[in-house]
Design a protein around this motif. Sequence first.
Motif, mmCIF file in Angstrom:
data_model
loop_
_atom_site.group_PDB
_atom_site.id
_atom_site.type_symbol
_atom_site.label_atom_id
_atom_site.label_comp_id
_atom_site.label_asym_id
_atom_site.label_seq_id
_atom_site.Cartn_x
_atom_site.Cartn_y
_atom_site.Cartn_z
ATOM 1 N N TYR A 59 29.240 27.820 43.225
ATOM 2 C CA TYR A 59 30.306 27.158 42.531
ATOM 3 C C TYR A 59 31.538 28.143 42.549
ATOM 4 O O TYR A 59 32.597 27.647 42.179
ATOM 5 C CB TYR A 59 30.023 26.974 41.002
ATOM 6 N N GLU A 115 19.723 17.234 47.024
ATOM 7 C CA GLU A 115 21.020 16.835 45.948
ATOM 8 C C GLU A 115 21.945 18.243 45.876
ATOM 9 O O GLU A 115 23.015 17.806 45.737
ATOM 10 C CB GLU A 115 20.680 16.650 44.761
ATOM 11 N N GLU A 137 5.365 21.444 41.722
ATOM 12 C CA GLU A 137 5.524 21.092 40.435
ATOM 13 C C GLU A 137 4.505 22.153 39.722
ATOM 14 O O GLU A 137 3.858 21.433 38.748
ATOM 15 C CB GLU A 137 5.442 19.724 40.154
ATOM 16 N N LEU A 184 26.130 25.682 28.679
ATOM 17 C CA LEU A 184 27.208 25.635 29.869
ATOM 18 C C LEU A 184 28.646 25.292 29.060
ATOM 19 O O LEU A 184 29.544 24.908 29.845
ATOM 20 C CB LEU A 184 26.995 24.365 30.613
ATOM 21 N N ARG A 243 15.403 19.509 37.744
ATOM 22 C CA ARG A 243 16.506 20.136 36.713
ATOM 23 C C ARG A 243 16.716 18.923 35.740
ATOM 24 O O ARG A 243 17.858 18.253 36.365
ATOM 25 C CB ARG A 243 17.500 20.948 36.745
ATOM 26 N N ASP A 244 16.322 18.511 34.596
ATOM 27 C CA ASP A 244 16.673 17.287 34.239
ATOM 28 C C ASP A 244 16.925 17.567 32.418
ATOM 29 O O ASP A 244 16.413 18.404 31.950
ATOM 30 C CB ASP A 244 15.582 16.306 34.236
ATOM 31 N N ALA A 279 17.828 9.386 40.149
ATOM 32 C CA ALA A 279 16.959 10.629 40.258
ATOM 33 C C ALA A 279 17.133 11.501 38.784
ATOM 34 O O ALA A 279 16.225 12.114 38.533
ATOM 35 C CB ALA A 279 17.510 11.532 41.157
ATOM 36 N N PHE A 280 18.201 11.152 38.030
ATOM 37 C CA PHE A 280 18.347 11.805 36.807
ATOM 38 C C PHE A 280 18.428 13.388 36.987
ATOM 39 O O PHE A 280 18.560 14.014 35.965
ATOM 40 C CB PHE A 280 17.408 11.367 35.784
ATOM 41 N N ALA A 281 18.655 13.917 38.162
ATOM 42 C CA ALA A 281 18.752 15.132 38.549
ATOM 43 C C ALA A 281 20.264 15.604 37.685
ATOM 44 O O ALA A 281 21.067 14.858 37.601
ATOM 45 C CB ALA A 281 18.519 15.537 39.707
ATOM 46 N N CYS A 282 20.265 16.692 37.308
ATOM 47 C CA CYS A 282 21.620 17.208 36.637
ATOM 48 C C CYS A 282 21.605 18.664 36.986
ATOM 49 O O CYS A 282 20.969 19.551 37.103
ATOM 50 C CB CYS A 282 20.921 17.487 35.072
ATOM 51 N N SER A 283 22.773 18.543 37.892
ATOM 52 C CA SER A 283 23.384 19.976 38.471
ATOM 53 C C SER A 283 24.250 20.492 37.313
ATOM 54 O O SER A 283 24.853 19.739 36.395
ATOM 55 C CB SER A 283 24.073 19.640 39.511
ATOM 56 N N PHE A 284 24.781 21.611 37.461
ATOM 57 C CA PHE A 284 25.739 22.244 36.389
ATOM 58 C C PHE A 284 27.091 21.470 36.500
ATOM 59 O O PHE A 284 27.463 21.337 35.186
ATOM 60 C CB PHE A 284 25.734 23.808 36.791
ATOM 61 N N GLN A 312 26.692 17.985 34.676
ATOM 62 C CA GLN A 312 26.322 18.570 33.281
ATOM 63 C C GLN A 312 27.794 18.790 32.332
ATOM 64 O O GLN A 312 27.984 18.262 31.578
ATOM 65 C CB GLN A 312 25.402 19.548 32.894
ATOM 66 N N CYS A 343 25.814 13.794 33.324
ATOM 67 C CA CYS A 343 24.307 13.946 33.466
ATOM 68 C C CYS A 343 23.653 12.802 32.870
ATOM 69 O O CYS A 343 24.080 12.517 31.766
ATOM 70 C CB CYS A 343 23.900 15.249 32.748
ATOM 71 N N ALA A 344 22.534 12.491 33.452
ATOM 72 C CA ALA A 344 22.044 11.236 32.714
ATOM 73 C C ALA A 344 20.613 11.480 32.007
ATOM 74 O O ALA A 344 19.949 12.706 32.202
ATOM 75 C CB ALA A 344 21.467 10.336 33.528
ATOM 76 N N THR A 345 20.294 10.808 30.921
ATOM 77 C CA THR A 345 19.335 11.048 30.381
ATOM 78 C C THR A 345 18.653 9.724 30.064
ATOM 79 O O THR A 345 19.269 8.802 30.104
ATOM 80 C CB THR A 345 19.402 11.811 29.044
ATOM 81 N N ASP A 389 11.065 9.222 38.166
ATOM 82 C CA ASP A 389 11.880 10.240 38.376
ATOM 83 C C ASP A 389 12.353 11.271 37.641
ATOM 84 O O ASP A 389 12.312 12.340 37.327
ATOM 85 C CB ASP A 389 13.189 9.592 39.147
ATOM 86 N N LEU A 390 12.468 10.585 36.432
ATOM 87 C CA LEU A 390 12.670 11.479 35.145
ATOM 88 C C LEU A 390 11.810 12.426 34.856
ATOM 89 O O LEU A 390 12.162 13.518 34.679
ATOM 90 C CB LEU A 390 13.064 10.448 33.980
ATOM 91 N N GLN A 391 10.307 11.932 34.876
ATOM 92 C CA GLN A 391 9.276 12.652 34.355
ATOM 93 C C GLN A 391 8.954 13.672 35.495
ATOM 94 O O GLN A 391 8.310 14.934 35.036
ATOM 95 C CB GLN A 391 8.097 11.619 33.994
ATOM 96 N N ARG A 392 9.309 13.389 36.780
ATOM 97 C CA ARG A 392 8.964 14.486 37.751
ATOM 98 C C ARG A 392 7.382 14.671 37.662
ATOM 99 O O ARG A 392 6.992 15.810 37.835
ATOM 100 C CB ARG A 392 9.729 15.624 37.730
#
Lengths: 183, 275
Positions: free
Chosen positions: A66, A87, A124, A134, A175-176, B32-37, B40, B45-47, B97-100
């Motif tokens: 970053y 991603e 996993e 953050l 990372r969710d 995908a609900f993935a969350c990058s910095f 976020q 960011c999704a939840t 996707d959320l649960q992975r």
Amino acid sequence: MRLPNLVHAAGGALLLALLSGCAPSDASTPPEPSSTFVAPYATDEEALAAAEEAYAEYVRVMRESYRPDASDPSALYTVASGGHLMELLSEFEDRVADGRYLLGTQSFDQIVLQRYSRDSSSSEMIAVYLCDDLSGLSIYRDGEKIAPDEPIPPTTMQVVFDFNPDSKSLLVSARDLWSSETC
Amino acid sequence: MLTHNRPTALTSAIFLLCALIVLGSAFVPSPAFACSFESQVDGSCATAEIGEEAVELGASTEVPATGGTAPEGNSAGGVSFEAPIEPVNSVGESWCDLQRLPCVPWTPPASDETGPVTISDIATFRPQSPSASMQPNQWMIVGLATNFYANASAHIVDGTLFGGTAQVRFTPVAYNWNYGDGTTATLSIAGTTWAKQKIAEFDPTPTSHSYNEPGTYTITLTVTYAAEYRVAGTNWRNVIGTLNIAAPPLTATAGHATTVLVNQDCNTNPTGIGC
């Protein structure tokens, strides 16, 4: 359950010393799972410690990616895997092309183990919850802060790790956001 | 405890969400609900939080449960770039996707469930089997402490509850030992090895037991689990009751120890006199 006296204790110690050469070694080791997959960590504690170390490295590499002068995303391959890596790479390209970067501080704590799958596969293998702070990070473009308007509160994240058997390292595969409540 | 209004609101919200997707007018952040910095920090960011009135699929995109309209756009707090935005193909896809985790297609909880959730309601969720260990392994010395400990930890099991996808978290709360010599103990701690407690072998531990007579004993451990459940991102809720799961029994022999003189260190010369 204390020994009755010192003599008995001394006798027990001597007895132990003598028996130790005749008894089966490491007799308390639990049997290994009968699977081709060999779990790399003996205990949940070891798995959690490895996950914490891996996530710290993930944060370090991510923060490098970053930086305002970041141009090479290859280090991401050493800390992330699968769809999550794709991603991050896609986002990296988009971000660099747009001239955005992040500045500030970041920390995490309260890491707890959600699961450690010893007998399945390297995919996993470990999942943890942690509190990611953050609030000290901001997004910039051309020296101007563009987000956020207000610092975001620390939140609980679910982080999932794959195990790379070649490098014997944990890679973040997901990372969710686990809960939007402040942790 | 599941209540009427949550599943109803949820079901309505999902229905509305699907309807909006069909109409091509509702978009939410990446499924995908993935969350990058970065996402976020910028608030995108999704939840998947279930509220009383709405299903929230992102930090700034809400789909009202009933009688409302989806807000236009996807505000990101003054950020001038757009977060990756894709239509959700299905709620089930997003849930997985959320649960992975190994994917159990998302299904809404039944709307007619009322009352507290009891341990019998989650009978299809099976906790991991605990195991028992002992030091020394499968033998004891009469009069000296044998260190017993349980291998069990909190863990999460996925499954279906009242027709909806759910998770149950099992937490060991009691360890019930039957030492096979007529004595039992119910302990609140699992115990661990002598080495991890940094004490010498045969030292008493909070989970150790001493046998008074030689013989062969069968030791059984039953772990009592408390349970909690959650559906689609809600907070954990208690399940009434506990569940006892037996570990495979241990069989071990207790004997008197005799002190003998040996010629050399038995470790270096196992066949030496006395070893």
